[in-house]
Design an enzyme around this catalytic site. Structure first.
Site, PDB file in Angstrom:
ATOM      1  N   GLU A  87      95.077 -57.221 -69.019  1.00 19.65           N
ATOM      2  CA  GLU A  87      95.827 -58.377 -69.733  1.00 19.65           C
ATOM      3  C   GLU A  87      95.275 -59.636 -69.351  1.00 19.65           C
ATOM      4  O   GLU A  87      94.861 -59.860 -68.054  1.00 19.65           O
ATOM      5  CB  GLU A  87      97.215 -58.295 -69.536  1.00 19.65           C
ATOM      6  CG  GLU A  87      98.010 -57.485 -70.503  1.00 19.65           C
ATOM      7  CD  GLU A  87      99.494 -57.693 -70.303  1.00 19.65           C
ATOM      8  OE1 GLU A  87      99.935 -58.770 -69.745  1.00 19.65           O
ATOM      9  OE2 GLU A  87     100.222 -56.991 -70.647  1.00 19.65           O
ATOM     10  N   GLU A 139     104.196 -54.051 -66.384  1.00 25.08           N
ATOM     11  CA  GLU A 139     104.310 -55.008 -65.485  1.00 25.08           C
ATOM     12  C   GLU A 139     105.822 -54.940 -64.647  1.00 25.08           C
ATOM     13  O   GLU A 139     106.177 -55.882 -64.170  1.00 25.08           O
ATOM     14  CB  GLU A 139     104.463 -56.500 -66.042  1.00 25.08           C
ATOM     15  CG  GLU A 139     103.060 -57.049 -66.688  1.00 25.08           C
ATOM     16  CD  GLU A 139     102.914 -58.288 -67.146  1.00 25.08           C
ATOM     17  OE1 GLU A 139     103.939 -59.005 -67.445  1.00 25.08           O
ATOM     18  OE2 GLU A 139     101.706 -59.026 -67.139  1.00 25.08           O
TER      19      GLU A 139
HETATM   20  C1  BMA Z   1     101.824 -60.134 -70.469  1.00 24.10           C
HETATM   21  C2  BMA Z   1     102.454 -59.261 -71.419  1.00 24.10           C
HETATM   22  C3  BMA Z   1     103.762 -59.739 -72.322  1.00 24.10           C
HETATM   23  C4  BMA Z   1     103.629 -61.053 -72.697  1.00 24.10           C
HETATM   24  C5  BMA Z   1     102.334 -61.641 -72.240  1.00 24.10           C
HETATM   25  C6  BMA Z   1     102.255 -63.204 -72.673  1.00 24.10           C
HETATM   26  O1  BMA Z   1     102.071 -60.301 -69.120  1.00 24.10           O
HETATM   27  O2  BMA Z   1     102.840 -58.089 -70.831  1.00 24.10           O
HETATM   28  O3  BMA Z   1     105.050 -59.299 -71.683  1.00 24.10           O
HETATM   29  O4  BMA Z   1     103.851 -61.333 -73.949  1.00 24.10           O
HETATM   30  O5  BMA Z   1     102.019 -61.340 -71.181  1.00 24.10           O
HETATM   31  O6  BMA Z   1     103.063 -63.912 -71.867  1.00 24.10           O
END
Ligand code: BMA
Length: 863
Positions: free
Chosen positions: A547, A458
């Protein structure tokens, strides 16, 4: 307190992994605050960390319990000293090289031997080594390691930097994490405590050698008609010039292939390349696509003229063994009509990546056991996962992690360790990062599971949206590009076979379009962070989602380890301390009220939070799997936890599976049958998605039954799905159902027969809170490691729990008259007793004594 330094005779071993004689300096050390003048040394354990050592000595309480974490922040603002004595004998000091190897120092450290500084460290991410022959003497020696406070060091660096370099901050944290090469989550995260300790976190050893030593081995593979050529590159350290034979062998492969090259080597560093031809080896496959055969590759250097005294017993002792697998792996990015593909292929076979994100398994190194890796990764594979993403806010894991991934067929998406921040790019920092990357690529590249190197987590989003209004954003962007380019260069040099992906998410180097659904990977967080409904997932059509996540609470038993009785309410202060997402509770409660009847007991709340989380991921993943082959991967956030808390994990701290993990096993099944409500609301499309490399033919069964067992509709078409195919095979129309069907008292069930790779799936006509569920009057029996539950009426999300027990299936729907069997095992399986002693875990005579069962109706039945 100890009066004298611990003296321990260190063992001498002939490890297959290092040359010459090896003396481990792990084990018993002692430590104290730097600058103490009294003799206040306390015993310490290496590998380990200062928090664990302080806790073991009763200086601090367990920092994960209640809010003790807040009282122990001083530890990270303090300098510490570790030391031990060790003895070596006369022959050992006479090796031509006597190298001190610190495989991992966390982080800013100065190492001295008998008072002379020999190593300085400013990163936890690589080995530090030095020839200490001039400082080690036969007899007793002292090694001392001074650790600087990571918080002081990072803050100092930040203050000295010419301009601000921003990083995301968390509710409990310490500043300036982006200025120190240390696990970023040690400084606090939105799921974990802030415990940025110091310590010797990997092995420390002395290595004595006289003959050339194989430092690292990297391998490229050429596959042709089933045969494989290994292009081996051995990096050697040569103490004495001469003629040496370098040998690479795969003794377990058919015909025991081996190649020997005789080379004249000068003292210093040398690279020797040699090819080994292996005929028709068994191929390595990801989980679900085939087996994971592994072979030893042994690379050694020995005296070319055997009788020449170039060192004692050289043959085999100068070698390095790597466990390899024969496979090709590619990240295929090619333009198509809609953008660009983002697809992993193994041995030419497209792989739909199914998995989750990995965070460090413990808050501190002293707590980490490799059996935890085993447990978590076995659970991942058991849930039909084939890929784990080692997220960039932690650290490069210990060797045992990658070895287990190799064995289980879990592909590894490996981030370089940068996360949710921008980073400085001064010469010293870039140099440090390059050396880390070189060390880690050389260390890990032979693992067959390693699928891709990725620049960061990120950081591109940091540039593109979080910090884009910084006045000096052009400078920050230039720094970002410099770091990404240097990582890419290292991968190209050291591990050219692997793809390098600039960051996650990204749509490619220099594009700055991390949200682009048509190419690259995305992180999709609208549902969690913006509170959108789960249907929002259905509007997204990405290539690869690395993610996306939804929170839930850990079980009452797990939370009880850190939050005392009487405080277990989602918004009680101590519980909020274990909920690091600022709006986490509100998001969960709001969605819960939209979907379910609101529960009033904490246990019911936990249960529903887990069901809700499971449904969020099920909605997203089933949809994205249906988009195959356009979309080719889903890695949900996150697999594991590092303390008991509310988080996005599917496995809670300690190893218990949350509802999500049980659902994952089903929605990640190789053959998925799913129901997609069409937009008109009157049609339910039944899809079959086949990840198998061969077509699947079978009978699809679609039924609609009332909650008390009356069949309203039945169809059973024969269907065939191509390998890697996904399509809608049947449409159930509301008009096909009897006119008097009660949508609050009936359910759709779909099954694909003729295949063990699939599970039944269900759909409903109304939101769960509107369903008129009956009392299912569950009948429960326990025998031979199996619980059998029979329902007289429909029971939804039937969940079994018992202390210390893991059920192989859970959170299932039962129809009226349906009987289900749930096998069970101990939560943590003792490797010596793979089957576990199931019978002693539950009361077989009166099951309800030890076993609790809940289901959706029970969360509100008393209200
Ligand atoms: C994502 C991850 C973490 C974080 C998670 C929850 O973007 O890369 O940095 O813990 O979200 O917010």
């Amino acid at each position: 307190m100890t009066d004298a330094s611990p003296v321990e005779r260190v063992s001498t071993s002939r490890s297959g992994d290092v040359a010459g004689d090896v003396k481990s300096l792990n084990g018993r050390w002692e430590f104290r605050q730097a600058g103490s003048t009294d003799d206040s040394w306390l015993p310490a354990t290496v590998p380990g960390d200062v928090y664990t050592d302080l806790e073991d000595n009763d200086v601090i309480p367990d920092p994960t319990v209640a809010d003790n974490e807040l009282d122990v922040q001083w530890v990270a603002k303090t300098d510490w000293v570790y030391r031990r004595t060790f003895e070596v004998d006369e022959p050992f000091v006479h090796h031509d090289v006597l190298e001190l190897e610190c495989l991992g120092l966390d982080t800013v450290a100065e190492v001295s031997i008998n008072g002379t500084t020999v190593v300085e460290s400013e990163t936890m991410y690589r080995k530090h080594a030095a020839d200490v022959g001039a400082h080690v003497r036969a007899g007793e020696n002292m090694i001392t390691i001074k650790f600087r406070s990571p918080v002081d060091y990072a803050t100092e660096r930040r203050d000295a930097h010419a301009y601000e370099v921003p990083a995301l901050r968390y509710p409990v944290d310490q500043p300036a994490r982006n200025f120190i090469r240390k696990a970023q989550c040690h400084f606090g995260w939105d799921w974990g405590p802030c415990l940025p300790g110091v310590g010797i976190w990997r092995d420390v050893r002395l290595v004595g050698y006289t003959a050339p030593r194989v430092e690292s081995v990297t391998v490229e593979q050429t596959h042709a008609a089933g045969d494989v050529t290994l292009h081996v590159r051995a990096a050697l350290t040569v103490p004495n010039g001469g003629s040496y034979a370098v040998r690479a062998a795969v003794p377990e492969a058919a015909g025991a292939p081996e190649t020997v090259r005789t080379v004249d080597l000068r003292p210093g560093e040398a690279t020797v390349r040699l090819d080994v031809d292996v005929e028709d080896p068994d191929q390595w496959w990801p989980n679900g696509y085939g087996d994971q055969p592994l072979y030893d590759l042994r690379v050694s250097a020995f005296d070319a003229e055997r009788d020449r005294p170039a060192g004692p017993d050289l043959d085999g002792r100068t070698g390095l063994t790597r466990r390899i697998g024969f496979r090709k792996i590619d990240l295929v990015r090619e333009a198509d009509g809609n953008g660009e593909t983002f697809r992993f292929e193994v041995n030419g076979e497209p792989i739909f990546a199914k998995g989750a994100n990995w965070i460090p398994a413990e808050p501190t190194r002293g707590r980490l056991e490799t059996s935890t890796y085993d447990d978590l990764l076995t659970s991942a594979a058991a849930a039909n996962m084939n890929m784990i993403r080692v997220w960039g806010g932690g650290y490069y894991e210990l060797d045992a992690f990658y070895e287990r991934c190799d064995e289980l067929g879990l592909l590894v998406w490996q981030d370089f360790m940068f996360s949710c921040a921008l980073y400085p790019a001064d010469d010293a920092f870039v140099d440090r990062v390059e050396r880390e990357a070189r060390y880690q690529t050389r260390r890990l590249s032979t693992h067959p599971s390693l699928a891709v190197w990725c620049g960061n987590n990120e950081n591109e989003m940091s540039i593109e949206s979080w910090f884009d209004d910084e006045a000096h954003i052009d400078q920050l962007r230039a720094d970002y590009e410099q770091l990404v380019d240097s990582l890419g260069d290292v991968v190209a040099q050291e591990d050219p076979e692997r793809s390098f992906w600039p960051g996650s998410p990204s749509s490619g180097a220099g594009e700055y379009a991390p949200d682009d659904e048509t190419r690259g990977d995305i992180h999709f967080w609208d549902v969690w962070h913006d509170g959108a409904s789960f249907d929002r997932y259905l509007e997204v059509e990405p290539r690869f989602v690395s993610e996306f996540g939804y929170q839930s609470f850990a079980s009452n038993e797990t939370l009880a380890q850190v939050v005392p009785e009487g405080h277990r309410n989602p918004t009680a202060p101590l519980m909020e301390h274990h909920q690091r997402h600022p709006n986490g509770n509100a998001h969960q409660l709001e969605q819960m009220a939209d979907t379910f009847r609101v529960p009033f007991g904490f246990e019911d709340f936990v249960y529903l939070s887990q069901v809700q989380q499971g449904l969020a991921m099920k909605t997203a993943i089933e949809h994205w799997r249906r988009l195959q082959p356009y979309c080719m991967g889903t890695l949900y956030w996150q697999l594991n936890d590092l303390w008991p808390c509310a988080s996005w994990s599917s496995i809670e701290y300690g190893g218990d599976w949350k509802a999500l993990h049980h659902l994952a096993r089903r929605f990640y099944a190789p053959v998925l049958v799913s129901v997609a409500p069409a937009e008109d609301g009157d049609t339910f499309d039944v899809w079959v998605t086949n990840d198998r490399p061969t077509a699947r033919t079978g009978r699809l069964s679609i039924t609609v039954r009332t909650f008390d067992g009356k069949t309203l509709f039945e169809a059973s078409p024969e269907v065939r799905i191509e390998a890697g195919g996904s399509r809608s095979v049947y449409s159930l129309e509301i008009d096909d159902l009897p006119r008097d069907v009660d949508p609050t008292r009936s359910m759709i069930r779909v099954d694909f027969d003729g295949d063990d790779d699939t599970y039944a799936n269900h759909a409903f006509f109304e939101p769960y809170k509107r369903l008129d569920l009956p009392d299912p009057d569950l009948d429960v029996t326990v025998a031979d490691g199996t619980v059998t539950v029979e329902a007289s009426g429909a029971a939804l999300f039937v969940a079994l729990s018992a202390p210390g027990v893991r059920f192989t299936d859970n959170y299932v729907h039962l129809e009226a008259g349906e009987r289900a069997s749930f096998e069970y095992k101990p939560v943590r399986i003792d490797p010596a007793d793979a089957a576990g002693d199931a019978d002693s875990l539950l009361d077989t005579e009166s099951p309800r004594e030890t076993l609790s069962i809940t289901h959706l109706r029970e969360t509100y039945a008393d209200q």
